[in-house]
Motif scaffolding. Sequence first.
Motif: not given
Length: 286
Positions: A122-123, A120, A131, A125-128
Amino acid sequence: MDGESRYASSHDNAHLRPLIDLTSRPTSLNYLREAWRRREFAIVVPAQDLRAQNMDTTLGQFWHLMNPALLVGVYFLVFGVVIDTSRGVSNFLGFLIVGIVLFHLTQRVVQEAAVSITQNLGLIRSIQFPRILLPAATVNGQTAAFVPAIVLALLAVLTTGERPSMRWLLLPLVLLAQFVFNFGSALISARIGTAVPDLRHILPHLFRLLFYASGVIFSVDAFVHSFAWRRAFALNPIYDLITCARWCLLGQAVDVWVLAGTVAWSVLMPIVGFMIFFRSEQRLGA
């Protein structure tokens, strides 16, 4: 006050408001609060993934029930008929079913959690977002996928001649203990899996060893006579959980060391797992 003055006043006040540092790590309590606020992610995503699984097969979702049934059938044929490791167990089929279902639930959780971060990126690095929701989603998804197997285990135990008793009412507590233990294990697995990508290839071999060290297919009481080795088995959390579940459903003997191990692991593992995961949370997937 005219418009220009109001703009100047608000502009000056803006310098007085502190900026939020998005790179700073929140306190553990605030982090957990934020994760709880976004808990729907860890529920909705695995539910959607579960519905999408096996959609391209003829039996579809029925495979969630067929897979554990076939797995139990193979082990029963090999170890109950061909090799006959049922010595000392009056209801070997029920004994085997309970062990296999609970063991493979933990195995699936740990193995899937090991890649929950790397799959994950991509997810991340796209939104905060917290985790911790990624391994939490893994735990929820794998647990939901094994609900049919748990139902199958209960039905199979009934067909082998066992009858419900007051001990059965304690089974949800054992399953809850396994759930929180799995959650802590998933956090550790996710953290190590990010640093060591080869972990996903190592875990299947480790679980093969753990399979035999957890008394899944044989009775430890019947085959292990050394007191020291029995205490060593009690240090294995999966053995403790399986033994407690067998006591609930089959009336198998359970000693105080196994009970203490079940409680200790279910309390300590999520705490230790969170500490390990939280210390490196911001670096995971960065």
